[in-house]
Design an enzyme around this catalytic site. Structure first.
Site, PDB file in Angstrom:
ATOM      1  N   HIS A 127       0.843  -1.196   0.000  1.00  0.00           N
ATOM      2  CA  HIS A 127       0.000   0.000   0.000  1.00  0.00           C
ATOM      3  C   HIS A 127       0.879   1.246   0.000  1.00  0.00           C
ATOM      4  CE1 HIS A 127      -4.225  -1.517   0.805  1.00  0.00           C
ATOM      5  NE2 HIS A 127      -3.487  -2.612   0.661  1.00  0.00           N
ATOM      6  N   TYR A 148      -9.580   5.230   7.593  1.00  0.00           N
ATOM      7  CA  TYR A 148      -9.828   5.617   8.989  1.00  0.00           C
ATOM      8  C   TYR A 148     -10.892   6.711   8.961  1.00  0.00           C
ATOM      9  CZ  TYR A 148      -5.414   3.248  10.181  1.00  0.00           C
ATOM     10  OH  TYR A 148      -4.409   2.309  10.353  1.00  0.00           O
ATOM     11  N   PRO A 159      -4.842   0.534  18.789  1.00  0.00           N
ATOM     12  CA  PRO A 159      -4.537   0.052  17.427  1.00  0.00           C
ATOM     13  C   PRO A 159      -4.714   1.102  16.333  1.00  0.00           C
ATOM     14  CG  PRO A 159      -6.613  -0.839  18.213  1.00  0.00           C
ATOM     15  CD  PRO A 159      -6.007  -0.120  19.366  1.00  0.00           C
ATOM     16  N   TYR A 203       3.255   7.018  10.002  1.00  0.00           N
ATOM     17  CA  TYR A 203       2.447   5.836   9.676  1.00  0.00           C
ATOM     18  C   TYR A 203       3.313   4.736   9.069  1.00  0.00           C
ATOM     19  CZ  TYR A 203      -1.654   3.079   8.389  1.00  0.00           C
ATOM     20  OH  TYR A 203      -2.587   2.067   8.294  1.00  0.00           O
TER      21      TYR A 203
HETATM   22  C1  PHB Z   1      -6.323  -4.442  11.035  1.00  0.00           C
HETATM   23  O1  PHB Z   1      -6.296  -4.743   9.828  1.00  0.00           O
HETATM   24  O2  PHB Z   1      -6.708  -5.244  11.929  1.00  0.00           O
HETATM   25  C2  PHB Z   1      -5.888  -3.049  11.442  1.00  0.00           C
HETATM   26  C3  PHB Z   1      -5.382  -2.200  10.469  1.00  0.00           C
HETATM   27  C4  PHB Z   1      -4.964  -0.921  10.836  1.00  0.00           C
HETATM   28  C5  PHB Z   1      -5.085  -0.507  12.157  1.00  0.00           C
HETATM   29  C6  PHB Z   1      -5.598  -1.377  13.140  1.00  0.00           C
HETATM   30  C7  PHB Z   1      -6.004  -2.660  12.766  1.00  0.00           C
HETATM   31  O3  PHB Z   1      -4.686   0.744  12.523  1.00  0.00           O
END
Ligand code: PHB
Ligand code: APR
Length: 396
Positions: free
Chosen positions: A75, A204, A296, A387
């Site tokens: 990505h 997001y 997360p 990131y």
């Molecule tokens: C996931 O794919 O589980 C995932 C991806 C990005 C994140 C958190 C979880 O910031």
């Protein structure tokens, strides 16, 4: 009591323990992994899915990157939607070509377990009462039981890769560790489904109804999250309710494309930031979730574990090959510099994108800050650099 011996005793067969074991093995450093549950249980955990370049490189160095390179998805961008307006962050363009790889933690664990089995290294699953002993002496060891038989594993060093609820951090005497913790007033309700992802890039989403995240495991398996109240129960969420709420939070174009289906897994995870300092005590090193936890939102948990593993592996390799015992005390300080950057970024992403019980002016200030980082190149560059992951620090 049956006495055993190795050079490095690794407690925990999650990503940290297995990756460390594989890297040490490649350097001819003998290690034994002790795991509390079965291999099947470890593989049944649904966890993260975004891999930084540093982690990918480490998997390559460990000789376990073939499937990730074949099946992982590169990505070059990530999308952030704020109140319906979608912003694509050009990760590669803003970081001189860096990318992230979308590849599930379950697959990483699979690859590491297969490599370990193939190499004949010793992994003991379903251990009982694992306990680091004499950590502050020159002769540490780990006691444990299996099938009623008590064992003592003598070693030079202990790697505590046993996660937030493990035994290693609590084995350090009171008064040694300084712990930092922040609990967030919400949780993430996650759903896994064999449906085509709604979007190629991850999205997001900041929305007045709450945060949402659209991720994936492949082009046929999707992973979605919804912000829910911290005391919410997963039993209150039928699949239909989940999909309806997700559609409400998705940008209009994505909502139209959303393909729904039965949940393969559905669960709620609490969010916390946690760091314990120092990350080492005597002959024991704490690694990954055993010593730090991040929400997360920044996709940093797995990736911070990888940078800890990289630092410890490089130090131990120099210790065994060049007798560089002077590097031992540097492990914690090196790791913590990168850990705190990851903790801050994860806190920041969480603060920017979730709903808080706050005054109107605080809400407007928060939205204005996010707007700067989404619309101004200087802000987008900082976001992109964090990131994709900051560089790993050399051990000398
Ligand atoms: C996931 O794919 O589980 C995932 C991806 C990005 C994140 C958190 C979880 O910031
Ligand atoms: N004895 C032996 N093993 C133990 C013990 C114990 N007393 N306590 C815990 N374990 C095992 C757990 O069963 C687990 O398999 O240690 C392992 C720790 O693995 P993780 O919790 O996955 O932590 P880590 O390997 O550091 O990986 C961090 O996993 O939790 C996610 O978000 C996190 O993606 C990040 C990654």
């Amino acid at each position: 009591m049956i006495r055993q011996k190795t050079q490095v005793a690794i407690i925990g067969a999650g990503p940290s323990g297995l990756l460390l074991g594989q890297l040490l093995h490649k350097q001819g450093i003998d290690n034994v992994v002790l795991e509390r549950v079965s291999a099947e249980y470890v593989l049944g955990r649904i966890r993260a899915g975004v891999v930084e370049q540093g982690f990918s490189d480490l998997m390559e160095e460990a000789g376990v990157a073939d499937r990730m390179k074949a099946e992982g998805e590169i990505h070059h961008a990530v999308e952030i939607a704020s109140y319906g307006e979608v912003h694509s962050i050009d990760l590669s363009g803003l970081t001189d070509g860096k990318v992230v790889t979308v590849y599930g933690q379950t697959e990483i664990t699979h690859d590491l377990m297969n490599a370990r089995d193939a190499s004949g290294q010793k992994t003991v699953y379903e251990t009982i009462d694992v306990q680091p002993q004499d950590i502050k002496t020159d002769n540490p060891f780990v006691t444990y039981s299996v099938d009623g038989q008590l064992y003592s594993l003598e070693c030079d060093y202990i790697a505590g890769c046993d996660g937030f609820h493990g035994i290693c951090r609590p084995s350090i005497p009171d008064g040694v560790l300084k712990e930092y913790e922040k609990i967030y007033p919400f949780g993430w309700l996650g759903l896994l489904s064999d449906t085509p992802p709604v979007n190629f890039e991850l999205i997001y989403i900041k929305h007045e109804r709450g945060f949402a995240l659209c991720s994936k495991r492949s082009e046929t398996r999707s992973r979605y999250y919804l912000e829910v109240p911290v005391d919410e129960k997963v039993e209150n969420w039928s699949d239909d309710r989940f999909w309806e709420e997700l559609k409400r939070r998705l940008p209009a174009e994505s909502a139209e494309r959303l393909v729904t289906g039965p949940a393969l897994e559905k669960s709620i995870a609490p969010l916390r930031s946690f760091v314990a300092e120092p990350m080492q005590y005597g002959k024991m090193f704490l690694v990954g979730d055993a010593v730090h936890i991040v929400p997360p939102t920044g996709a940093k948990g797995l990736n911070l574990a990888a940078s800890d593993v990289s630092t410890l592996y490089r130090i131990l390799t120099k210790v065994y090959k060049e007798n560089r015992i002077d590097l031992i005390p540097k492990y914690s300080e090196i790791c913590l510099r990168r850990v705190w950057h990851g903790v801050r970024f994860s806190w920041w992403m969480t603060s920017m994108l979730h709903s808080f019980d706050e005054s109107e002016i605080e809400g407007r200030i928060r939205s204005s800050e996010l707007s700067f980082f989404l619309k101004e190149e200087a802000g987008r560059r900082v976001l992109a650099q964090q990131y994709v992951g900051l560089p790993y620090e050399d051990v000398e």
